[in-house]
Design an enzyme around this catalytic site. Structure first.
Site, short mmCIF file in Angstrom:
data_model
loop_
_atom_site.label_atom_id
_atom_site.label_comp_id
_atom_site.label_asym_id
_atom_site.label_seq_id
_atom_site.Cartn_x
_atom_site.Cartn_y
_atom_site.Cartn_z
N HIS A 197 0.81 -1.22 0.00
CA HIS A 197 0.00 0.00 0.00
C HIS A 197 0.84 1.27 0.00
O HIS A 197 0.41 2.30 -0.51
CB HIS A 197 -0.95 0.01 1.20
N CYS B 245 8.01 -1.27 -1.57
CA CYS B 245 7.30 -1.07 -0.31
C CYS B 245 7.79 0.25 0.28
O CYS B 245 8.48 1.01 -0.40
CB CYS B 245 7.47 -2.25 0.65
N THR C 262 10.10 1.01 2.47
CA THR C 262 11.56 1.14 2.54
C THR C 262 12.28 0.26 1.53
O THR C 262 13.47 0.46 1.30
CB THR C 262 12.08 0.77 3.93
N ILE D 261 13.04 -2.67 2.22
CA ILE D 261 13.68 -3.66 3.07
C ILE D 261 12.80 -4.89 3.26
O ILE D 261 13.26 -6.03 3.12
CB ILE D 261 14.08 -3.05 4.43
N MET E 222 10.39 -6.06 1.42
CA MET E 222 10.28 -6.82 0.17
C MET E 222 11.56 -7.62 -0.08
O MET E 222 11.51 -8.79 -0.46
CB MET E 222 10.02 -5.89 -1.01
#
Length: 159
Positions: A15, A72, A74, A76, A78
């Protein structure tokens, strides 16, 4: 000309990264590629990044896509999710230099980007750079083999 043999690029987001994904898909720099969009499409709903990273990873492992991009807040989450799978080399990058290095030295097959941390205007060029950078083989090929050995060893080890 595309340097990664990428005819189909899978892209997924949570999101926090709907807007960034839309910028990537609309960029004139990236129109030569075929995109497979695995979502999310909800700007106001919350979803879990592991679900969306897994869609791209599974498609890549089944060879339904050639490479993946996961977005996403950051990058991170993902990358942590994607790197749980053997054969995946997901790199969380933040600029052109890290995009180049992730391909040239690490043969990254999934690019992870943080929507809340990057200048959205620069992202299409980062993605284009990543897609156009070739793996340099040489001494790096041996290192990738070591990564695969670690993955195999970790999967066979019970704690």
């Amino acid at each position: 000309m595309n340097n990664i043999s990428a005819n189909n690029i899978g892209i997924a987001n949570d999101h926090a990264a709907v807007e960034l994904k839309n910028i990537i898909l609309a960029s004139s720099l990236l129109q030569d590629y075929t995109w497979v969009d695995y979502g999310c499409h909800l700007e106001d709903g919350r979803v879990d990044y592991p679900d969306y990273a897994s869609y791209v990873v599974k498609a890549l492992l089944k060879r339904e896509i050639d490479v993946g991009i996961c977005l996403c807040g950051t990058g991170i989450g993902m990358s942590m999710t994607a790197n749980r799978y053997g054969g995946i080399r997901a790199a969380c990058v933040w600029d052109i230099a890290t995009a180049k290095a992730s391909r040239k030295h690490n043969d990254a097959n999934i690019l992870c980007l943080g929507a809340r941390l990057l200048d959205h205007k620069k992202v299409p060029l980062i993605v284009q750079t990543w897609l156009r950078t070739e793996f340099s083989h040489g001494r790096h090929k041996k290192r990738l083999a070591k990564l695969e050995d670690i993955t195999a060893s970790a999967q066979s080890t019970s704690l």
